[in-house]
Motif scaffolding. Structure first.
Motif: not given
Length: 167
Positions: A22-26, A52-60, A80-81, A103-109
């Motif tokens: 997800c890019l340009n997250i709102d 909301g994303c301008s391009s791409g999708d939100v993963t888990s 989401y909640q 997911e990438d941040g989760y793996n880094s965490y």
């Protein structure tokens, strides 16, 4: 041979385009908390947000709550909640910031956690805030105590007046 290479290439391109981040997250969020703690032992917190994303999708998505990562619930299209509870005795009023990871941040965490590094250095996808104004835990004096004190005062004055009248 060329047909299988072509198929694999098309599949790889499709998966990269389809699985882009997800890019340009709102983000818009609203939160709810328990504000009456007279009959409950735990304070509930709920943060609901729309991404909301301008391009791409939100993963888990995953949320960091008190040093633990928990999965974020999907409640609708791009909604989401996150919810949790705390004991009413230890719940503090004020703003609580929830860091949200993909997911990438989760793996880094998790990698930072395993290697003993500071997890606050891991960048979050975004953050949402939950404001808890505090919870009403009842009056300072219980009504039973006030009724007992008032009845003792009335009984004292009745007995004192009776002794003056009899003498």
């Amino acid at each position: 041979m060329y047909k299988s290479v072509f198929t694999v290439t098309i599949f790889a391109v499709f998966s990269v385009v389809h699985c882009s981040s997800c890019l340009n997250i709102d983000v818009t969020s609203k939160s709810f908390t328990t504000q009456d703690a007279t009959i409950v032992s735990n304070i509930g917190y709920i943060s609901e947000f729309t991404v909301g994303c301008s391009s791409g999708d939100v993963t888990s998505l995953y949320a960091e709550l008190e040093g633990n990562l928990v999965p974020v619930s999907v409640v609708g299209s791009s909604k989401y909640q996150v919810s949790w509870t705390e004991e009413a005795k230890t719940a503090r009023s004020g703003e609580k910031v929830i860091r949200i990871f993909d997911e990438d941040g989760y793996n880094s965490y998790r990698k930072a956690l395993r290697s003993g590094e500071d997890v606050s250095s891991v960048p979050a996808l975004f953050s949402v805030a939950v404001n808890h104004p505090g919870a009403y835990s009842g009056p300072w004096l219980k009504s039973e105590f006030v009724a007992t004190v008032v009845s003792l005062v009335i009984a004292y004055f009745a007995l004192a007046s009776r002794s003056k009248v009899v003498s």
